[in-house]
Write an enzyme that holds these catalytic residues in place. Sequence first.
Site, PDB file in Angstrom:
ATOM      1  N   HIS A 221      -0.911   1.515  -4.677  1.00  0.00           N
ATOM      2  CA  HIS A 221      -1.294   2.937  -4.668  1.00  0.00           C
ATOM      3  C   HIS A 221      -0.317   3.823  -5.436  1.00  0.00           C
ATOM      4  O   HIS A 221      -0.380   5.045  -5.331  1.00  0.00           O
ATOM      5  CB  HIS A 221      -1.433   3.435  -3.227  1.00  0.00           C
ATOM      6  CG  HIS A 221      -2.544   2.793  -2.483  1.00  0.00           C
ATOM      7  ND1 HIS A 221      -2.468   2.470  -1.134  1.00  0.00           N
ATOM      8  CD2 HIS A 221      -3.777   2.393  -2.880  1.00  0.00           C
ATOM      9  CE1 HIS A 221      -3.597   1.902  -0.749  1.00  0.00           C
ATOM     10  NE2 HIS A 221      -4.404   1.845  -1.792  1.00  0.00           N
TER      11      HIS A 221
ATOM     12  N   CYS B 194       2.567  13.336 -16.336  1.00  0.00           N
ATOM     13  CA  CYS B 194       1.780  14.360 -16.999  1.00  0.00           C
ATOM     14  C   CYS B 194       0.411  13.761 -17.311  1.00  0.00           C
ATOM     15  O   CYS B 194       0.325  12.750 -18.014  1.00  0.00           O
ATOM     16  CB  CYS B 194       2.460  14.825 -18.285  1.00  0.00           C
ATOM     17  SG  CYS B 194       1.450  16.002 -19.239  1.00  0.00           S
TER      18      CYS B 194
ATOM     19  N   GLY C 234       2.419  -4.594   8.929  1.00  0.00           N
ATOM     20  CA  GLY C 234       2.192  -3.170   9.130  1.00  0.00           C
ATOM     21  C   GLY C 234       0.950  -2.601   8.469  1.00  0.00           C
ATOM     22  O   GLY C 234       0.894  -1.403   8.201  1.00  0.00           O
TER      23      GLY C 234
ATOM     24  N   ILE D 187       3.819   4.081  -0.896  1.00  0.00           N
ATOM     25  CA  ILE D 187       4.222   4.768  -2.126  1.00  0.00           C
ATOM     26  C   ILE D 187       5.668   5.247  -2.045  1.00  0.00           C
ATOM     27  O   ILE D 187       6.113   6.042  -2.862  1.00  0.00           O
ATOM     28  CB  ILE D 187       3.283   5.958  -2.406  1.00  0.00           C
ATOM     29  CG1 ILE D 187       3.333   6.977  -1.257  1.00  0.00           C
ATOM     30  CG2 ILE D 187       1.855   5.476  -2.644  1.00  0.00           C
ATOM     31  CD1 ILE D 187       2.560   8.263  -1.533  1.00  0.00           C
ATOM     32  N   ASP D 188       6.415   4.742  -1.045  1.00  0.00           N
ATOM     33  CA  ASP D 188       7.725   5.321  -0.719  1.00  0.00           C
ATOM     34  C   ASP D 188       8.905   4.695  -1.446  1.00  0.00           C
ATOM     35  O   ASP D 188      10.046   5.127  -1.258  1.00  0.00           O
ATOM     36  CB  ASP D 188       7.965   5.252   0.794  1.00  0.00           C
ATOM     37  CG  ASP D 188       7.727   3.846   1.360  1.00  0.00           C
ATOM     38  OD1 ASP D 188       8.056   2.847   0.683  1.00  0.00           O
ATOM     39  OD2 ASP D 188       7.198   3.753   2.485  1.00  0.00           O
TER      40      ASP D 188
ATOM     41  N   GLN E 200       0.827  -1.200   0.000  1.00  0.00           N
ATOM     42  CA  GLN E 200       0.000   0.000   0.000  1.00  0.00           C
ATOM     43  C   GLN E 200       0.867   1.257   0.000  1.00  0.00           C
ATOM     44  O   GLN E 200       0.352   2.353  -0.221  1.00  0.00           O
ATOM     45  CB  GLN E 200      -0.896   0.016   1.240  1.00  0.00           C
ATOM     46  CG  GLN E 200      -1.883  -1.128   1.317  1.00  0.00           C
ATOM     47  CD  GLN E 200      -2.586  -1.151   2.666  1.00  0.00           C
ATOM     48  OE1 GLN E 200      -2.174  -1.842   3.574  1.00  0.00           O
ATOM     49  NE2 GLN E 200      -3.655  -0.385   2.789  1.00  0.00           N
TER      50      GLN E 200
ATOM     51  N   CYS F 136      -0.214  14.016 -21.514  1.00  0.00           N
ATOM     52  CA  CYS F 136       0.484  13.176 -22.504  1.00  0.00           C
ATOM     53  C   CYS F 136       0.974  11.855 -21.933  1.00  0.00           C
ATOM     54  O   CYS F 136       1.391  10.964 -22.676  1.00  0.00           O
ATOM     55  CB  CYS F 136       1.654  13.932 -23.128  1.00  0.00           C
ATOM     56  SG  CYS F 136       3.086  14.155 -22.025  1.00  0.00           S
TER      57      CYS F 136
ATOM     58  N   ALA G 161       7.612  -4.351  13.087  1.00  0.00           N
ATOM     59  CA  ALA G 161       7.973  -5.065  11.862  1.00  0.00           C
ATOM     60  C   ALA G 161       9.439  -5.482  11.826  1.00  0.00           C
ATOM     61  O   ALA G 161       9.757  -6.646  11.550  1.00  0.00           O
ATOM     62  CB  ALA G 161       7.642  -4.196  10.653  1.00  0.00           C
TER      63      ALA G 161
ATOM     64  N   CYS H 251       5.383  19.654 -17.454  1.00  0.00           N
ATOM     65  CA  CYS H 251       5.852  18.728 -18.491  1.00  0.00           C
ATOM     66  C   CYS H 251       6.584  19.498 -19.586  1.00  0.00           C
ATOM     67  O   CYS H 251       6.117  20.559 -20.034  1.00  0.00           O
ATOM     68  CB  CYS H 251       4.647  17.987 -19.074  1.00  0.00           C
ATOM     69  SG  CYS H 251       5.044  16.829 -20.404  1.00  0.00           S
TER      70      CYS H 251
END
Length: 245
Positions: free
Chosen positions: A119, A127, A188, A103-104, A101, A130, A233, A148
Amino acid sequence: MELLLKESAKIIKKSNYTIAFTGAGISVESGIPPFRGEYGLWNKYRPQVLDLSYFLNYPGNCWGYIREIFYDFFADAKPNDAHRVLANMERNKLLNAIVTQNIDNLHYDAGNNTVHEFHGNSKKLICLKCGQVYDVNDIDFENIPPKCVNDNEILKPNFIFFGEGIPQEAYSNSFAAAQKAEVCIIVGSTGEVTPASYVPRTAKQAGATIIEINPEETVFTSVITDIHLKGKAAEILNQLGKLLF
């Protein structure tokens, strides 16, 4: 706990297809706070700044917060031991895929290769006109909003905003992995975010053993979890890694 760790290691070694499902809790130990909860980002920032319609209407305003949250504050985050153990599991053919999940990009940074980013990824910008994708290292964040080079359109971080759908490839690959899994290791994630939380549920329905690594009980614990390894974790995965390698 020792017996549960040994049982978990035994199950993982026997498995022909193991996945890990990771959430914000695995990256907290790298200094990245979760969005929700007592110390979550939404206690400091308005969720509106990551709403797609608001972004399209007020990109300059949104980008000020986006830069602060994702590209100033989190820029130096590094993988922790939990990420490294999962990468070592993949190298040793004990882990076939990660569905995250987060995005790092920390799973890739740690050395994992098969990562389905449910995610999206904050290390890329896109962009919306395009479709050109940019690496974050090529962006000058002194001048925002970034644009862009092809059409001068404002770039958007390539992760999911409120009001956007899950990327089709990530969605398909995540559930395909879940359906093949003999073991699903939850790390986690509290199970509160849908549709991502359906991934381990799908694995359970397909017959997988669910091993949960979380410091407290979650939405998953009493419903699908077979073994709950209670703790942080990095601590639990380090102990598990010693039994696996």
